[in-house]
Design a protein around this motif. Structure first.
Motif, short mmCIF file in Angstrom:
data_model
loop_
_atom_site.label_atom_id
_atom_site.label_comp_id
_atom_site.label_asym_id
_atom_site.label_seq_id
_atom_site.Cartn_x
_atom_site.Cartn_y
_atom_site.Cartn_z
N ASP A 123 49.43 34.52 43.34
CA ASP A 123 50.36 35.61 43.56
C ASP A 123 49.69 36.99 43.56
O ASP A 123 50.34 37.98 43.87
CB ASP A 123 51.43 35.60 42.45
N GLY A 124 48.47 37.02 43.19
CA GLY A 124 47.86 38.32 42.99
C GLY A 124 47.47 39.02 44.28
O GLY A 124 47.28 38.41 45.33
N ALA A 125 47.40 40.30 44.17
CA ALA A 125 46.91 41.11 45.28
C ALA A 125 45.51 41.62 44.92
O ALA A 125 45.15 41.66 43.75
CB ALA A 125 47.86 42.28 45.52
N SER A 126 44.78 42.00 45.90
CA SER A 126 43.42 42.44 45.63
C SER A 126 43.43 43.77 44.89
O SER A 126 44.38 44.57 45.02
CB SER A 126 42.67 42.58 46.96
N ILE A 127 42.40 43.97 44.15
CA ILE A 127 42.30 45.20 43.36
C ILE A 127 42.21 46.41 44.29
O ILE A 127 42.69 47.49 43.97
CB ILE A 127 41.07 45.13 42.44
N ASP A 128 41.60 46.21 45.42
CA ASP A 128 41.46 47.33 46.35
C ASP A 128 42.80 47.86 46.85
O ASP A 128 42.91 49.01 47.26
CB ASP A 128 40.60 46.90 47.55
N SER A 129 43.81 46.97 46.82
CA SER A 129 45.11 47.39 47.34
C SER A 129 45.88 48.25 46.34
O SER A 129 46.95 48.75 46.65
CB SER A 129 45.95 46.16 47.70
N ILE A 130 45.33 48.38 45.15
CA ILE A 130 46.01 49.21 44.15
C ILE A 130 45.67 50.66 44.44
O ILE A 130 44.54 51.12 44.22
CB ILE A 130 45.58 48.83 42.73
N HIS A 131 46.64 51.36 44.94
CA HIS A 131 46.39 52.75 45.28
C HIS A 131 46.42 53.61 44.04
O HIS A 131 47.28 53.46 43.15
CB HIS A 131 47.45 53.25 46.27
N GLY A 132 45.45 54.51 43.96
CA GLY A 132 45.42 55.46 42.86
C GLY A 132 44.66 54.98 41.66
O GLY A 132 44.49 55.74 40.70
N LEU A 133 44.24 53.71 41.65
CA LEU A 133 43.49 53.22 40.50
C LEU A 133 42.08 53.81 40.51
O LEU A 133 41.44 53.88 41.57
CB LEU A 133 43.44 51.69 40.53
N ASP A 134 41.64 54.22 39.36
CA ASP A 134 40.34 54.86 39.25
C ASP A 134 39.24 53.93 39.73
O ASP A 134 39.28 52.70 39.48
CB ASP A 134 40.10 55.26 37.80
N GLU A 135 38.28 54.49 40.40
CA GLU A 135 37.21 53.67 40.96
C GLU A 135 36.39 53.00 39.87
O GLU A 135 35.92 51.87 40.03
CB GLU A 135 36.30 54.54 41.83
N ALA A 136 36.22 53.69 38.76
CA ALA A 136 35.46 53.09 37.65
C ALA A 136 36.20 51.87 37.12
O ALA A 136 35.59 50.83 36.83
CB ALA A 136 35.26 54.12 36.55
N LEU A 137 37.55 51.99 37.01
CA LEU A 137 38.33 50.84 36.55
C LEU A 137 38.28 49.70 37.55
O LEU A 137 38.20 48.53 37.18
CB LEU A 137 39.78 51.27 36.31
N LYS A 138 38.34 50.04 38.80
CA LYS A 138 38.25 48.99 39.82
C LYS A 138 36.95 48.23 39.69
O LYS A 138 36.90 47.00 39.79
CB LYS A 138 38.35 49.60 41.22
N LYS A 139 35.88 48.99 39.43
CA LYS A 139 34.57 48.36 39.32
C LYS A 139 34.52 47.43 38.11
O LYS A 139 34.01 46.31 38.18
CB LYS A 139 33.51 49.45 39.22
N ILE A 140 35.08 47.91 37.00
CA ILE A 140 35.08 47.07 35.79
C ILE A 140 35.91 45.82 36.01
O ILE A 140 35.55 44.72 35.60
CB ILE A 140 35.61 47.88 34.60
N LEU A 141 37.08 45.99 36.66
CA LEU A 141 37.93 44.83 36.92
C LEU A 141 37.22 43.80 37.78
O LEU A 141 37.32 42.59 37.55
CB LEU A 141 39.23 45.29 37.60
N GLN A 142 36.51 44.29 38.75
CA GLN A 142 35.81 43.35 39.61
C GLN A 142 34.65 42.69 38.88
O GLN A 142 34.36 41.52 39.10
CB GLN A 142 35.31 44.09 40.86
N GLU A 143 34.02 43.45 37.97
CA GLU A 143 32.95 42.83 37.17
C GLU A 143 33.51 41.77 36.23
O GLU A 143 32.88 40.75 35.97
CB GLU A 143 32.23 43.91 36.36
N GLU A 144 34.71 42.04 35.72
CA GLU A 144 35.34 41.07 34.83
C GLU A 144 36.04 39.95 35.60
O GLU A 144 36.75 39.14 35.01
CB GLU A 144 36.37 41.78 33.93
N LYS A 145 35.89 39.97 36.90
CA LYS A 145 36.48 38.97 37.78
C LYS A 145 38.00 38.97 37.69
O LYS A 145 38.65 37.94 37.82
CB LYS A 145 35.93 37.58 37.50
N VAL A 146 38.54 40.12 37.40
CA VAL A 146 39.99 40.27 37.47
C VAL A 146 40.27 40.92 38.81
O VAL A 146 40.37 42.14 38.94
CB VAL A 146 40.51 41.14 36.31
N CYS A 147 40.32 40.09 39.80
CA CYS A 147 40.37 40.62 41.15
C CYS A 147 41.75 40.60 41.74
O CYS A 147 41.96 40.98 42.89
CB CYS A 147 39.43 39.82 42.05
#
Ligand SMILES: Nc1ncnc2c1ncn2[C@@H]1O[C@H](COP(=O)(O)OP(=O)(O)OP(=O)(O)O)[C@@H](O)[C@H]1O
Length: 934
Positions: free
Chosen positions: A455-479
């Motif tokens: 059901d999830g959407a990609s992290i990139d589709s979250i508008h307004g989310l801080d780039e640093a947080l996006k990077k951490i989420l992707q590192e934590e494989k919370v994509c």
């Protein structure tokens, strides 16, 4: 007062009263009668004596007490004395001795002499055998001497009189006869025999007296046995009571305190058994008479405590109950009741000693307790019957297992609270544990089953989310994150699709603080957009939400000013919900400065199938690109929509797409321009009609065009030339009002409207004009009933919600989808409606296709005979229609010519002016040039 003094007073009194003259006054009986009387007397005496013994009462009857005093040794001495003094005239001495005997005793003959002698001996030398047991303090029994002085109860005395009078008389007679000197004189052998028998009897009496003495003052095995039997019997009876085997007819006295009495006399015990018991008792009395006193104490307690408890209970019940006949106790007083009363007082003393811990209590205290004592038979509560003074001693019995969780009794002993008398047991019941019940919302949680990765959407589709947080989420494989599914709804016409999306949007946006365009509703035509705009205005009253419309109804600048505001800080949104047509929205996105769709959360496509069909659906893609572009451009937007260099950013929710239509397309090619995220198709139906659910070749179940349930659909096979006449015939004959007629073109609409106007002069006929200014007026008139028949093209087929349209006529056969929308103008919101389709031979196949999409129409046959009356009228109407149409055409041409002429003359004047101007300019220049310099 000593025992030997009291006994004759009580025992011999009645006998002497009955026979005041004494046996000496009678004649000498025969030998046989003497022996017989003596045997009978002995048997009665023993029988009377056994009653208290078996009753657990230690005290023997009086005659045996008397026999105790008549020791064999003393008898011999008396006999010897009698023999030695038989020649002497001792009458004076005897009379003197008789003074020492209690008054009322009749002393006559030798037997009385012997008795007096015995009495005298006892007075001079008290028998230790009698005094010891009663005075023995070890036994714990203290003789209540005052008892002997108290007058016996009348009933007991009378009873005793009745039962013992014969026995006593006979015994007296025997004793008096056998001891008379005349017997020895008459027959020496008899005297010798009598002496031997006397000695033998005395020995027996002695042994029995010892037994009785032991019974009275100390314990014997007999008592123990009797008590043991009682205990066993009570156990059995208790068991019977518990098991319910005991008969109700059984006398309560058996269970009561007199049970031992009834056992002996009324219990039906065989006489042989009694005799055996007596023999055994005698033997044991001989054998155990010299045993230690403590054993005797224990043995006597059982019988004593039984009477004690009965007396204690009587005391508790009050004196009023004393002497009264109990319902459950035999009314006839027992002959031994007097002796029982005597023992009861002793046992009361015994109980007091037990209570005061002067002597140990025994388990028999509890065992001897009867139901009467417990208050069961008299209906007295057990708490009253028990004083709390009972000291529980270890009883050798199987302890009943208490059921778990049931009542747990706690007896508060008197010793526990010194100085206070516990009058009632305190019963504490173990309370049942209350089961905790959870609240409904806790007990019934809403379970949402979902797969994060599905059901999830990609992290990139979250508008307004801080780039640093996006990077951490992707590192934590919370994509992925949760994103709502896009929804497509196919519901019948008039089923309320507008409210289905309007209300949730209003509810979701109600809590907003800053106006931003968060919902965009797109409709195909201006009328529908205005209609939906009115719905939002109605339901957003009081919510603070602002609704805007962009349909081109007003001037473009006015619409721009209503959507976007501008101040010193820049542009900001003035609305939360925007209702628009695609064309006008595109104009605003292109021309209006400050319009911002970056906060868009809901995109609604009403009449989605028609919208996606227009321009191939590409406009939808352009709008979504515009939305993403706005979002990308507004990364530095401050709260409130102010654009600037602020750093505050908020992740925006994903765009939720909602598609609604009564005929939502099932063609995947039409949906290719819409980026739907895991779309879900919802089909609303009210009944299963044939053809509604079909299984296509690909196996997917798809819905067809569903009609309202309240809709009645008819069709008529007609000729093309008479279609207006048939319509006129139906409207006039069936008095149809508020009829909406759909044609396939504007020209056909006008032609039909003219013809109907000519045919039915009384009806108010109108057509849905192509002119935008006239449309609103006509629709309002038709809705208010000022127009009876409204003829329209398919411009009104979709979405228009005109209340109370009764009949819809599909004048020309059209496609299935358009047909559904046409007939959907009636039978809305649960109201009834009728749809009629006029089918010609050429359009019959098309109509079959329409019906195959889920319709079910009935044929309406109209005969030619019905139309014959309208023949002349119809011909004239057609002719007039032609004239009208011709005139309209002429006028139109003249107008066009005039417009053309105007335009041509204008052009000519302009050209002439230009030529003259140029010519004049030239002439003036020449003249100025020819002017000489002067
Ligand atoms: N729950 C309801 N109870 C009563 N009336 C309702 C309800 N919901 C909607 N209506 C009314 O039904 C009418 C039709 O509503 P609406 O125009 O939304 O239907 P629709 O499904 O959009 O039809 P269409 O497909 O033709 O556009 C409206 O007048 C509306 O007020």
């Amino acid at each position: 007062m000593k025992m030997g003094e009291n006994v004759p007073d009580r025992h011999w009194g009645p006998g002497n009263e009955s026979n005041p003259t004494g046996p000496a006054a009678t004649d000498s009986p025969s030998r046989e009668s003497i022996i017989l009387a003596r045997l009978n007397a002995r048997a009665r005496a023993r029988k009377a004596a056994m009653s208290p013994l078996t009753n657990g009462i230690s005290k023997p009857p009086e005659q045996y007490v008397y026999a105790v005093s008549t020791d064999s040794r003393k008898v011999e001495e008396i006999e010897t004395e009698i023999n030695t003094r038989k020649d002497e005239d001792t009458q004076a001495e005897i009379s003197n001795k008789s003074d020492t005997i209690t008054e009322g005793d009749v002393v006559e003959g030798d037997s009385t002499k012997k008795k007096k002698k015995k009495k005298r001996d006892k007075e001079t030398k008290p028998s230790d055998e009698i005094q010891v047991p009663f005075d023995d303090k070890v036994s714990g029994v203290v003789v209540d001497e005052s008892y002997d002085e108290s007058p016996p109860k009348k009933k007991k005395k009378k009873k005793k009189k009745r039962e013992k009078s014969d026995t006593i008389t006979e015994e007296e007679t025997v004793d008096s006869v056998t001891n008379t000197p005349c017997d020895t004189e008459v027959n020496g052998e008899i005297v010798e025999k009598k002496k031997r028998k006397k000695l033998k009897r005395d020995r027996k009496d002695k042994s029995f007296t010892e037994e009785s003495r032991l019974d009275v003052g100390s314990d014997t095995a007999c008592d123990v046995e009797v008590d043991g039997e009682l205990v066993e019997k009570k156990k059995k009876k208790k068991h019977k009571r518990e098991t319910g085997d005991e008969r109700s007819t059984e006398q309560p006295s058996v269970e009561g305190g007199n049970d031992t009495i009834c056992d002996d006399e009324g219990g039906g015990e065989p006489i042989k058994k009694k005799k055996k018991k007596k023999k055994k008792k005698k033997k044991r009395g001989d054998e155990e008479g010299e045993k230690d006193q403590p054993q005797d104490v224990n043995g006597i307690v059982g019988g004593l405590d039984e009477s004690l408890k009965r007396d204690e209970r009587d005391e508790e019940l009050g004196e009023a109950s004393q002497g009264e006949q109990r319902d459950d106790v035999p009314s006839e007083p027992h002959p031994d009741s007097q002796s029982q009363g005597e023992i009861s007082k002793k046992t009361t003393t015994r109980a007091l000693m037990v209570k005061n811990k002067q002597i140990p209590s025994t388990g028999d205290d509890e065992m001897a307790k009867s139901p009467v004592e417990n208050g069961d038979l008299l209906g007295v509560p057990s708490t009253l019957a028990k004083t709390g003074n009972e000291k529980k001693m270890p009883i050798k019995r199987k302890a009943k297992k208490k059921p778990k969780g049931k009542k747990r009794k706690k007896v508060v002993k008197e010793q526990d609270v010194p100085g206070f008398t516990i009058i009632k047991e305190v019963e504490t019941t173990k309370r049942e544990e209350l089961k905790r019940t959870l609240p409904h919302w806790l007990a019934n949680p809403t379970v949402i089953s979902r797969d994060l990765h599905a059901d999830g959407a990609s992290i990139d589709s979250i508008h307004g989310l801080d780039e640093a947080l996006k990077k951490i989420l992707q590192e934590e494989k919370v994509c992925h994150r949760y994103r709502p599914q896009d929804i497509c709804v196919s519901a019948p016409t008039g089923s309320g699709k507008t409210l289905a999306y309007a209300l949730p949007i209003i509810q979701a946006l109600k809590g907003r603080t800053v106006p931003k365009i968060r919902a965009l509703v797109l409709l195909p035509v201006q009328e529908l957009a205005l209609q939906v705009y009115k719905v939002f205005l109605t339901y957003t009253k009081g919510s603070g939400l602002k609704v805007g419309v962009a349909v081109g109804k007003r001037a473009f600048k006015n619409e721009q000013a209503s959507l976007v505001g501008h101040n010193y800080a820049g542009y900001h949104s003035l609305i939360d919900i925007l209702v628009a047509t695609p064309g006008k929205l595109a104009d605003h996105l292109r021309l209006t400065k400050g319009i911002d769709l970056s906060s868009l959360r809901y995109l609604v496509l009403d009449e989605a199938d028609l919208m996606l069909a227009a321009e191939g659906g590409e406009w939808v893609n352009r709008i979504e690109q515009s939305v993403r572009g706005c979002q990308a451009a507004s990364q530095n937007v401050l709260i409130g929509g102010f654009q600037g260099s602020g750093t505050t950013q908020y992740p925006q929710p994903s765009l939720h797409r909602l598609l609604f239509s009564a005929t939502l397309s099932h063609d995947p090619e039409q949906l290719q321009y819409v980026t739907l995220y895991r779309p879900k198709l919802l089909i609303v139906t009210t009944r299963i009609t044939p053809g509604v659910m079909k299984d296509k070749s690909d196996g997917t179940v798809v819905g067809q065009y569903i009609r309202p349930v309240e809709l009645k659909e008819d069709y008529a096979i007609v000729d093309e030339s008479v279609k207006p006449l048939i319509l006129h015939h139906l409207i006039t004959t069936k008095s149809w009002r508020k009829v909406l007629v759909f044609t396939n073109s504007v020209k056909a609409t006008h032609k039909l409207a003219v013809l109907l106007s000519v045919l039915s002069e009384g009806l108010r006929i109108a057509e849905f004009s192509s002119k935008m200014k006239e449309r609103k007026t006509i629709v309002s008139k038709f809705a208010s009933g000022k127009i009876d028949v409204l003829v329209s093209s398919d411009a009104m087929a979709r979405g228009l919600d005109i209340p109370d349209i009764e009949h819809v006529v599909s004048y020309d056969v059209t496609s299935a989808k358009t047909h559904v929308h046409r007939i959907g103008r009636t039978a809305r919101a649960g109201k009834p409606g009728t749809a009629l389709s006029l089918v010609t031979k050429d359009t019959r196949d098309d109509f079959k296709a329409v019906l195959s999409s889920g319709g079910n129409a009935t044929e309406l046959t109209i005969s030619t005979e019905e139309l014959e009356p309208y023949e002349t009228l119809y011909i004239n109407a057609l002719a007039k229609m032609k004239e009208i149409l011709h005139e309209e055409n002429l006028k139109l041409r003249e107008k066009e010519v005039m417009e053309a002429r105007v335009s041509k003359s204008t052009q000519q004047r302009e050209r002439k002016w230009q030529r003259e101007t140029q010519r004049g300019r030239r002439k003036g220049l020449v003249k100025r040039l020819q002017r000489p310099f002067r």
